[in-house]
Design an enzyme around this catalytic site. Sequence first.
Site, short mmCIF file in Angstrom:
data_model
loop_
_atom_site.label_atom_id
_atom_site.label_comp_id
_atom_site.label_asym_id
_atom_site.label_seq_id
_atom_site.Cartn_x
_atom_site.Cartn_y
_atom_site.Cartn_z
N ASP A 123 0.85 -1.19 0.00
CA ASP A 123 0.00 0.00 0.00
C ASP A 123 0.89 1.25 0.00
OD1 ASP A 123 -3.21 0.53 0.94
OD2 ASP A 123 -1.82 2.21 1.14
N ILE A 124 0.47 2.25 -0.76
CA ILE A 124 1.26 3.47 -0.91
C ILE A 124 1.24 4.30 0.38
CG2 ILE A 124 -0.55 5.07 -1.74
CD1 ILE A 124 1.43 5.77 -4.04
N ASN A 184 -12.85 -3.42 2.36
CA ASN A 184 -13.87 -2.38 2.48
C ASN A 184 -14.82 -2.50 1.29
OD1 ASN A 184 -12.73 -1.17 4.81
ND2 ASN A 184 -11.19 -0.17 3.54
N GLU A 243 -12.44 3.24 -1.20
CA GLU A 243 -12.05 4.39 -2.03
C GLU A 243 -11.74 3.99 -3.46
OE1 GLU A 243 -8.84 6.19 0.10
OE2 GLU A 243 -10.17 6.91 1.69
N VAL A 244 -11.11 2.83 -3.63
CA VAL A 244 -10.74 2.39 -4.98
C VAL A 244 -11.73 1.30 -5.42
CG1 VAL A 244 -8.94 1.36 -6.41
CG2 VAL A 244 -8.31 2.90 -4.54
N HIS A 256 -10.18 -5.25 -3.42
CA HIS A 256 -8.84 -5.47 -2.86
C HIS A 256 -8.97 -5.90 -1.41
CE1 HIS A 256 -9.96 -1.22 -2.55
NE2 HIS A 256 -9.33 -1.18 -1.39
N HIS A 285 -6.88 -5.79 2.07
CA HIS A 285 -5.74 -5.23 2.80
C HIS A 285 -5.21 -6.34 3.70
CE1 HIS A 285 -6.88 -0.86 2.21
NE2 HIS A 285 -8.06 -1.41 1.99
P1 AMP Z 1 -9.87 1.37 0.27
O1 AMP Z 1 -10.19 2.56 1.13
O2 AMP Z 1 -10.20 0.08 0.93
O3 AMP Z 1 -10.46 1.50 -1.11
O4 AMP Z 1 -8.30 1.35 0.14
C1 AMP Z 1 -7.61 1.88 -0.95
C2 AMP Z 1 -6.14 1.76 -0.59
O5 AMP Z 1 -5.39 1.92 -1.78
C3 AMP Z 1 -5.64 2.82 0.40
O6 AMP Z 1 -5.08 2.15 1.54
C4 AMP Z 1 -4.59 3.59 -0.39
O7 AMP Z 1 -3.50 3.98 0.39
C5 AMP Z 1 -4.19 2.57 -1.44
N1 AMP Z 1 -3.65 3.12 -2.68
C6 AMP Z 1 -4.17 4.12 -3.44
N2 AMP Z 1 -3.40 4.34 -4.52
C7 AMP Z 1 -2.38 3.43 -4.46
C8 AMP Z 1 -1.26 3.14 -5.29
N3 AMP Z 1 -1.03 3.82 -6.42
N4 AMP Z 1 -0.42 2.15 -4.92
C9 AMP Z 1 -0.65 1.46 -3.77
N5 AMP Z 1 -1.69 1.68 -2.96
C10 AMP Z 1 -2.55 2.65 -3.28
#
Ligand code: AMP
Length: 121
Positions: free
Chosen positions: A33-34, A94, A102-103, A107, A109
């Site tokens: 994770d970034i 999530n 958010e994405v 995924h 975690h």
């Molecule tokens: P969620 O809130 O469950 O959708 O988590 C999205 C996760 O993606 C967050 O923990 C971000 O820090 C992570 N994230 C967003 N962009 C990137 C990226 N380019 N590379 C790695 N992790 C990312």
Amino acid sequence: MSYDDNNIFAKILRGEIPCKKIYEDDFVLSFHDINPQKKIHALVIPKGRFIDLDDFSANASSEEMVGLLKGINTVAKKLNISADTGKGYRALANISEHGGQEVPHLHFHLFGGEIVGKMVE
Ligand code: AMP
């Protein structure tokens, strides 16, 4: 809601954006994770176009489902946090708005490397 091919994880899967890769096979890609929330914070994503866990559970093939679970286990072993090390970790997905997603590409975690604390804070 339909799958958004421009989400950041779709771009990572297509190699348009770099990632710190941990593991890849036919079914999953895993990377750090970034913005890590724990000492170890890995993400495991399916290669298929799935928005979230509900989409995946409803529409993924049995092979894709097995591939994702096996992938999580393989990543945990690679990171030396799997249950058989005596350490362990938290796997969390999530889902949609109330889940804080958010994405919009499924995924998991994986949090570990230390005691990760309460489940919901
Ligand atoms: P969620 O809130 O469950 O959708 O988590 C999205 C996760 O993606 C967050 O923990 C971000 O820090 C992570 N994230 C967003 N962009 C990137 C990226 N380019 N590379 C790695 N992790 C990312």
